[in-house]
Design an enzyme around this catalytic site. Structure first.
Site, PDB file in Angstrom:
ATOM      1  N   ALA A  68      19.306   1.588  84.481  1.00 28.52           N
ATOM      2  CA  ALA A  68      18.070   2.140  85.039  1.00 28.52           C
ATOM      3  C   ALA A  68      16.941   1.143  84.826  1.00 28.52           C
ATOM      4  O   ALA A  68      16.954   0.387  83.854  1.00 28.52           O
ATOM      5  CB  ALA A  68      17.741   3.449  84.340  1.00 28.52           C
ATOM      6  N   GLY A 117      23.346   3.148  83.384  1.00 32.92           N
ATOM      7  CA  GLY A 117      23.543   3.822  84.662  1.00 32.92           C
ATOM      8  C   GLY A 117      24.525   3.081  85.562  1.00 32.92           C
ATOM      9  O   GLY A 117      25.212   3.707  86.378  1.00 32.92           O
ATOM     10  N   GLU A 120      27.790   4.216  84.403  1.00 35.03           N
ATOM     11  CA  GLU A 120      27.940   5.648  84.720  1.00 35.03           C
ATOM     12  C   GLU A 120      28.317   5.848  86.188  1.00 35.03           C
ATOM     13  O   GLU A 120      29.103   6.731  86.521  1.00 35.03           O
ATOM     14  CB  GLU A 120      26.649   6.405  84.356  1.00 35.03           C
ATOM     15  CG  GLU A 120      26.473   6.505  82.834  1.00 35.03           C
ATOM     16  CD  GLU A 120      25.150   7.111  82.425  1.00 35.03           C
ATOM     17  OE1 GLU A 120      24.105   6.511  82.755  1.00 35.03           O
ATOM     18  OE2 GLU A 120      25.135   8.174  81.789  1.00 35.03           O
ATOM     19  N   GLU A 140      22.401   2.849  75.799  1.00 33.45           N
ATOM     20  CA  GLU A 140      21.224   3.723  75.693  1.00 33.45           C
ATOM     21  C   GLU A 140      20.801   4.002  74.254  1.00 33.45           C
ATOM     22  O   GLU A 140      19.603   4.069  73.954  1.00 33.45           O
ATOM     23  CB  GLU A 140      21.474   5.062  76.420  1.00 33.45           C
ATOM     24  CG  GLU A 140      21.493   4.965  77.941  1.00 33.45           C
ATOM     25  CD  GLU A 140      22.827   4.525  78.516  1.00 33.45           C
ATOM     26  OE1 GLU A 140      23.719   4.137  77.733  1.00 33.45           O
ATOM     27  OE2 GLU A 140      22.980   4.560  79.745  1.00 33.45           O
ATOM     28  N   MET A 326      15.373 -24.995  54.543  1.00 29.28           N
ATOM     29  CA  MET A 326      14.955 -24.860  55.941  1.00 29.28           C
ATOM     30  C   MET A 326      15.496 -25.998  56.805  1.00 29.28           C
ATOM     31  O   MET A 326      16.017 -25.766  57.892  1.00 29.28           O
ATOM     32  CB  MET A 326      13.421 -24.807  56.025  1.00 29.28           C
ATOM     33  CG  MET A 326      12.809 -23.632  55.318  1.00 29.28           C
ATOM     34  SD  MET A 326      13.490 -22.046  55.848  1.00 29.28           S
ATOM     35  CE  MET A 326      12.728 -21.855  57.449  1.00 29.28           C
ATOM     36  N   VAL A 403       8.781 -30.455  51.375  1.00 30.74           N
ATOM     37  CA  VAL A 403       8.181 -29.459  50.475  1.00 30.74           C
ATOM     38  C   VAL A 403       6.777 -29.004  50.922  1.00 30.74           C
ATOM     39  O   VAL A 403       6.042 -29.774  51.537  1.00 30.74           O
ATOM     40  CB  VAL A 403       8.094 -30.025  49.028  1.00 30.74           C
ATOM     41  CG1 VAL A 403       9.446 -29.985  48.370  1.00 30.74           C
ATOM     42  CG2 VAL A 403       7.519 -31.425  49.034  1.00 30.74           C
ATOM     43  N   GLU A 404       6.445 -27.767  50.572  1.00 35.90           N
ATOM     44  CA  GLU A 404       5.167 -27.175  51.012  1.00 35.90           C
ATOM     45  C   GLU A 404       4.034 -27.700  50.124  1.00 35.90           C
ATOM     46  O   GLU A 404       3.517 -26.977  49.256  1.00 35.90           O
ATOM     47  CB  GLU A 404       5.268 -25.646  50.950  1.00 35.90           C
ATOM     48  CG  GLU A 404       4.060 -24.896  51.470  1.00 35.90           C
ATOM     49  CD  GLU A 404       3.955 -24.872  52.988  1.00 35.90           C
ATOM     50  OE1 GLU A 404       4.654 -25.640  53.653  1.00 35.90           O
ATOM     51  OE2 GLU A 404       3.134 -24.081  53.490  1.00 35.90           O
ATOM     52  N   LYS A 409       2.885 -33.763  52.626  1.00 34.85           N
ATOM     53  CA  LYS A 409       2.927 -33.708  54.094  1.00 34.85           C
ATOM     54  C   LYS A 409       1.964 -34.737  54.698  1.00 34.85           C
ATOM     55  O   LYS A 409       2.264 -35.357  55.725  1.00 34.85           O
ATOM     56  CB  LYS A 409       2.609 -32.294  54.597  1.00 34.85           C
ATOM     57  CG  LYS A 409       3.740 -31.291  54.272  1.00 34.85           C
ATOM     58  CD  LYS A 409       3.625 -30.025  55.067  1.00 34.85           C
ATOM     59  CE  LYS A 409       4.480 -28.878  54.555  1.00 34.85           C
ATOM     60  NZ  LYS A 409       5.882 -28.905  54.916  1.00 34.85           N
ATOM     61  N   SER A 431       4.709 -23.170  56.151  1.00 32.41           N
ATOM     62  CA  SER A 431       4.580 -21.716  56.263  1.00 32.41           C
ATOM     63  C   SER A 431       3.131 -21.274  56.246  1.00 32.41           C
ATOM     64  O   SER A 431       2.833 -20.143  56.644  1.00 32.41           O
ATOM     65  CB  SER A 431       5.278 -20.987  55.117  1.00 32.41           C
ATOM     66  OG  SER A 431       6.141 -21.782  54.423  1.00 32.41           O
ATOM     67  N   ASN A 455      13.390 -17.747  57.151  1.00 31.37           N
ATOM     68  CA  ASN A 455      14.570 -17.980  56.317  1.00 31.37           C
ATOM     69  C   ASN A 455      15.450 -16.727  56.256  1.00 31.37           C
ATOM     70  O   ASN A 455      14.920 -15.657  55.988  1.00 31.37           O
ATOM     71  CB  ASN A 455      14.064 -18.341  54.906  1.00 31.37           C
ATOM     72  CG  ASN A 455      15.170 -18.750  53.977  1.00 31.37           C
ATOM     73  OD1 ASN A 455      16.272 -19.075  54.401  1.00 31.37           O
ATOM     74  ND2 ASN A 455      14.878 -18.727  52.689  1.00 31.37           N
ATOM     75  N   ASN A 502       2.694 -14.732  58.134  1.00 29.46           N
ATOM     76  CA  ASN A 502       2.346 -14.795  56.713  1.00 29.46           C
ATOM     77  C   ASN A 502       0.920 -14.334  56.452  1.00 29.46           C
ATOM     78  O   ASN A 502       0.612 -13.831  55.375  1.00 29.46           O
ATOM     79  CB  ASN A 502       2.568 -16.206  56.166  1.00 29.46           C
ATOM     80  CG  ASN A 502       4.047 -16.443  55.884  1.00 29.46           C
ATOM     81  OD1 ASN A 502       4.796 -15.490  55.684  1.00 29.46           O
ATOM     82  ND2 ASN A 502       4.471 -17.687  55.890  1.00 29.46           N
TER      83      ASN A 502
HETATM   84  P1  NAD Z   1      13.234 -27.292  49.919  1.00 32.04           P
HETATM   85  O1  NAD Z   1      12.585 -27.640  48.651  1.00 32.04           O
HETATM   86  O2  NAD Z   1      14.479 -26.500  49.924  1.00 32.04           O
HETATM   87  O3  NAD Z   1      13.536 -28.614  50.734  1.00 32.04           O
HETATM   88  C1  NAD Z   1      12.651 -29.667  50.886  1.00 32.04           C
HETATM   89  C2  NAD Z   1      13.469 -30.921  51.126  1.00 32.04           C
HETATM   90  O4  NAD Z   1      12.575 -31.935  51.527  1.00 32.04           O
HETATM   91  C3  NAD Z   1      14.218 -31.428  49.887  1.00 32.04           C
HETATM   92  O5  NAD Z   1      15.584 -31.639  50.212  1.00 32.04           O
HETATM   93  C4  NAD Z   1      13.502 -32.730  49.574  1.00 32.04           C
HETATM   94  O6  NAD Z   1      14.386 -33.706  49.027  1.00 32.04           O
HETATM   95  C5  NAD Z   1      13.009 -33.142  50.932  1.00 32.04           C
HETATM   96  N1  NAD Z   1      11.906 -34.085  50.955  1.00 32.04           N
HETATM   97  C6  NAD Z   1      10.855 -34.173  50.116  1.00 32.04           C
HETATM   98  N2  NAD Z   1      10.054 -35.210  50.507  1.00 32.04           N
HETATM   99  C7  NAD Z   1      10.632 -35.740  51.597  1.00 32.04           C
HETATM  100  C8  NAD Z   1      10.300 -36.837  52.440  1.00 32.04           C
HETATM  101  N3  NAD Z   1       9.238 -37.578  52.195  1.00 32.04           N
HETATM  102  N4  NAD Z   1      11.110 -37.109  53.470  1.00 32.04           N
HETATM  103  C9  NAD Z   1      12.204 -36.389  53.693  1.00 32.04           C
HETATM  104  N5  NAD Z   1      12.575 -35.360  52.915  1.00 32.04           N
HETATM  105  C10 NAD Z   1      11.795 -35.050  51.884  1.00 32.04           C
HETATM  106  O7  NAD Z   1      12.107 -26.594  50.789  1.00 32.04           O
HETATM  107  P2  NAD Z   1      12.260 -25.519  51.961  1.00 32.04           P
HETATM  108  O8  NAD Z   1      12.268 -24.164  51.399  1.00 32.04           O
HETATM  109  O9  NAD Z   1      13.332 -25.946  52.877  1.00 32.04           O
HETATM  110  O10 NAD Z   1      10.852 -25.683  52.683  1.00 32.04           O
HETATM  111  C11 NAD Z   1      10.533 -26.747  53.540  1.00 32.04           C
HETATM  112  C12 NAD Z   1       9.330 -26.397  54.381  1.00 32.04           C
HETATM  113  O11 NAD Z   1       9.630 -25.216  55.144  1.00 32.04           O
HETATM  114  C13 NAD Z   1       8.090 -26.062  53.604  1.00 32.04           C
HETATM  115  O12 NAD Z   1       6.951 -26.517  54.295  1.00 32.04           O
HETATM  116  C14 NAD Z   1       8.097 -24.540  53.537  1.00 32.04           C
HETATM  117  O13 NAD Z   1       6.817 -23.974  53.383  1.00 32.04           O
HETATM  118  C15 NAD Z   1       8.643 -24.228  54.900  1.00 32.04           C
HETATM  119  N6  NAD Z   1       9.264 -22.896  55.005  1.00 32.04           N
HETATM  120  C16 NAD Z   1      10.032 -22.422  54.004  1.00 32.04           C
HETATM  121  C17 NAD Z   1      10.613 -21.171  54.107  1.00 32.04           C
HETATM  122  C18 NAD Z   1      11.492 -20.617  53.031  1.00 32.04           C
HETATM  123  O14 NAD Z   1      11.685 -19.399  52.987  1.00 32.04           O
HETATM  124  N7  NAD Z   1      12.073 -21.455  52.199  1.00 32.04           N
HETATM  125  C19 NAD Z   1      10.378 -20.388  55.267  1.00 32.04           C
HETATM  126  C20 NAD Z   1       9.595 -20.931  56.281  1.00 32.04           C
HETATM  127  C21 NAD Z   1       9.041 -22.194  56.136  1.00 32.04           C
END
Ligand code: NAD
Length: 716
Positions: A68, A117, A120, A140, A326, A403-404, A409, A431, A455, A502
């Site tokens: 439908a 549908g 059906e 449905e 990630m 890394v975050e 970065k 994130s 994740n 977030n």
């Molecule tokens: P993680 O710590 O598991 O992995 C980070 C990886 O980056 C490591 O293997 C490290 O060796 C590598 N690294 C560090 N410096 C580097 C460089 N200069 N060049 C290449 N590799 C390098 O971290 P994660 O949880 O995978 O998070 C990664 C990003 O994803 C972050 O920005 C985080 O905020 C974002 N994120 C994480 C999640 C989560 O739930 N874990 C969800 C969404 C987004």
């Protein structure tokens, strides 16, 4: 014999007519008002033809009939003054009965999808032949509804109660082999021979070699089950299905009850019972919400396709920086869906972990018989692990997932910009950190945007594509195209700390911290929110996210929105973090985690957590469920409203879908805005006022007050 916009009927040799569905101006056939009305007219012509000996039903499109037209549900099934929906005189029920009662044998050639549908209609025919490529089903219940055009009546009478319960309660689509085995279709034929096969069956029935009248008697009579058998099959399945679906999804049970109540009845009485069941679910809030989700899903898919069309070129190869949780997940998903990817890390162990994760996920698919070993080998070979930037000048997109940490970065992003060509898109999976801010370190900020996965990457459908101040449309379009290619649901949002998901998830956590501080038991809060529909309660969710990640993100959010997200007390999350209870990742957080037999972490209530929290929280207080829900949901809802008002997200529909796909917001509630609509803006604002002493996150926005005063809703 008949020619309309949706249906044509032509007479072939030997008195066999063909009724073809081919809806003008559409890519699929569906039951909209035009099709339903023309089916009635086509049947008029068939009933009036003296020379008619048999009928085949076909489709002129790649699909048979998808069901439908959901966009017309409102007008098709409008409750009358008594709140009921008259299904007995429903024109399509009348049509299907007329088709079933034609004085000649009928067969349908199911060439592609025949859903809802569509199926059906097939069940109303005497014989069904199906293309080996087609799929059929009654989905449905996935929309909170039950089949309403005879599905609960004819399917059990054709294939038996067990099959009907399974197909209808699960709503799953079925392949041809399964359909044949279940006895729902009579044969599987290669697509090119399908219509001929249907004609042959009808001819055989005309020649008296196939008994079509016996089939009709079976379909229009009672079910062939004695009382004890009926009791066993229906009662047992109700218990089982209720356990799987849960109390918030009543439709599968209503469908089983209809089949049970009509088991000893003939078709016409059974259709009345189905009609009553349909009315009951159709007017429910759950069905309205789930239909809303379906329509919103179509809207976001359409928007993502429109973006993809704007992309000037396809993404052929990709790269990901960081092979962690990630990065490894992104590499796996990209390779799985056919985009080869380089995976760079600074440490060999990182690469090994990333590959091991991909290997594990692929092996699971091989073990379940969903993938061949050779396919797995080819997918793994399309992930290229590397410690250098060699070959980065040939990739179309790089996803940064290191890394975050803004400092890291800010070093990594300019570094990768130098390694790629001028045209490569760079997308950060951060994130929380503002994309506009990260772009400041780049020479070509127009080629940069956010691409925020959730994740675990392979399981979570959402990708937020974030537009920074300088991100170009090309950067967004190509990133959305890549997300589409990865099989993800992309939603484009504007930049701000935390982006959309977030930004509203942390206020929800703040609501939780406030409750615990005021003496609520975190286990009870989890239970209330799970009963409300969340897949996991807030304490459990914080354990899964990780206390370190959460604490870091919380700081970013507090800097971004100091007026309402600055912490004013030591939170339960802080207490866990300070005591090295990071959550699932190190086996202890609010709960402790033990491995079950399958190697999955199982949460266990921990007395230690209560002891650690005791000095920082008020004496144990019992909160009413409504209060828990209000204190948890208001901060999320007011913040989401701000996101919509500020244009971070373009529509209420996209905001709702982002939460369903990103954090598992209960689909039967349709999303946060649909939930606000369901209680009413006026009531929502009153609820906010009741808790305004808890801080700014509990204040309804001015726009919400205006909407309440004007009687407006988020959804028209
Ligand atoms: P993680 O710590 O598991 O992995 C980070 C990886 O980056 C490591 O293997 C490290 O060796 C590598 N690294 C560090 N410096 C580097 C460089 N200069 N060049 C290449 N590799 C390098 O971290 P994660 O949880 O995978 O998070 C990664 C990003 O994803 C972050 O920005 C985080 O905020 C974002 N994120 C994480 C999640 C989560 O739930 N874990 C969800 C969404 C987004």
């Amino acid at each position: 014999m008949f020619a309309g916009q949706a249906i044509s009927v032509t007479m072939h040799d030997h008195g066999i007519a063909e009724m073809k569905f081919d809806l003008a101006g559409e890519s699929v056939n569906k039951f909209n008002t035009v099709t339903v009305s023309e089916l009635g007219q086509a049947l008029d012509a068939l009933e009036a033809a003296d020379d008619l000996k048999g009928l085949v039903v076909t489709s002129g499109k790649g699909v048979f009939i998808v069901g439908a037209d959901i966009t017309e549900f409102g007008s098709m099934f409008t409750p009358d003054a008594s709140g009921g929906i008259n299904k007995q005189d429903d024109p399509n029920n009348v049509n299907f009965n007329r088709l079933e009662d034609l004085p000649v044998p009928t067969a349908v050639a199911i060439n592609g999808y025949a859903m809802g549908g569509g199926l059906e209609l097939c069940l109303a025919c005497d014989f069904r032949v199906m293309s080996s490529k087609a799929k059929i089903g009654l989905p449905e219940t996935k929309l909170g509804l039950i089949p309403g055009w005879g599905g609960t009546v004819r399917l059990p009478r054709i294939a038996g109660a067990d099959t009907a319960i399974d197909w209808i309660a699960s709503g799953k689509e079925q392949r041809a082999d399964a359909a044949l085995k279940a006895g729902v279709v009579d044969g599987i034929v290669e697509p090119e021979h399908l219509t001929d096969a249907a004609i042959k069956i009808v001819q055989a029935a005309i020649d008296g070699k196939m008994d079509y009248t016996g089939r009709r008697a079976q379909k229009t009579g009672p079910l062939k089950l004695n009382q004890t058998e009926a009791m066993m099959v229906f009662e047992t399945s109700k218990g089982f299905v209720a356990g799987v679906a849960g109390p918030n999804y009543p439709a599968p049970i209503v469908a089983i009850e209809c089949m049970q109540q009509s088991a000893d009845k003939g078709r016409d009485e059974a259709l009345v019972i189905e009609g009553e069941g349909f009315t009951k679910v159709m007017v429910s809030e759950q069905a309205q919400a789930m239909i809303g989700i379906f329509l919103n899903d179509q809207l976001i898919a359409k928007k993502a396709k429109t973006w993809e069309k704007k992309a000037d070129k396809k993404i052929h190869t990709a790269a990901v920086l960081g092979a962690g949780i990630m990065g490894g997940g992104i590499a796996y998903q990209s390779a799985l869906k056919g985009t080869p990817i380089k995976m760079k890390d600074i440490a060999q162990e990182g690469l090994d972990l990333g590959l091991a994760e991909a290997n594990k996920l692929l092996s699971k698919q091989v073990n379940r018989g969903r993938m061949k070993v050779e396919q797995m080998g080819a997918i793994l070979a399309s992930i290229d692990p590397t410690l250098s930037y060699d070959g980065f000048d040939a990739v179309d997109i790089v996803v940064e997932a290191v890394v975050e940490n803004p400092k890291v970065k800010n070093i990594v992003l300019p570094e990768v910009e130098k390694a790629v060509n001028d045209d490569t898109i760079i997308a950060s999976n951060t994130s929380t950190i503002s994309i506009t801010y990260l772009a400041e370190s780049l020479e070509r900020p127009e080629n940069f945007c956010g691409m925020h996965f959730f994740n675990p990457v392979h399981a979570m459908p959402l990708v937020e594509v974030i537009r920074g101040e300088k991100s170009s449309d090309t950067a967004i379009a190509r990133t959305v195209a890549y997300a589409n290619a990865m099989g993800k649901k992309a939603i484009v949002v504007n930049d701000c700390p935390g982006f959309l998901v977030n930004r509203v998830l942390f206020p929800y956590f703040a609501g939780f911290m406030g409750l615990v501080k005021d003496g609520a038991d975190f286990v009870k809060v989890d239970k209330v929110m799970e009963r409300w529909g969340w897949p996991m309660g807030p304490a459990y969710l914080m354990d899964v996210v990780g206390m370190d990640t959460g604490s870091h993100a919380e700081q970013v959010m507090a800097e971004g929105f100091p007026d309402r997200m600055t912490k004013t007390f030591k939170t339960a999350g802080d207490v866990m973090f300070e005591n090295d209870r990071y959550g699932q990742k190190n086996g202890k957080g609010f709960y402790v985690y033990e491995m079950d037999k399958r190697g999955k972490p199982k949460k266990v209530i921990s007395e230690d957590s209560y002891q650690l929290l005791a000095p920082h929280v008020a004496e144990r207080t019992e909160f009413e469920q409504d209060e828990v829900v209000a204190r948890m949901m208001i901060p999320m809802a007011t913040e989401l409203a701000r996101c919509l008002e500020e244009g971070i997200v373009e529509s209420a529909a996209e905001a709702d879908m982002a939460l369903v796909f990103g954090v598992g917001f209960p689909p039967f509630r349709g999303g946060v805005f649909r939930w606000i609509d369901s209680i009413g803006l006026e009531q929502f604002v009153a609820m906010c006022d009741q808790y305004k002493h808890l801080g700014k996150l509990y204040q309804a926005t001015d726009r919400q007050r205006e909407m309440a005063a004007n009687g407006e809703q988020y959804y028209a």
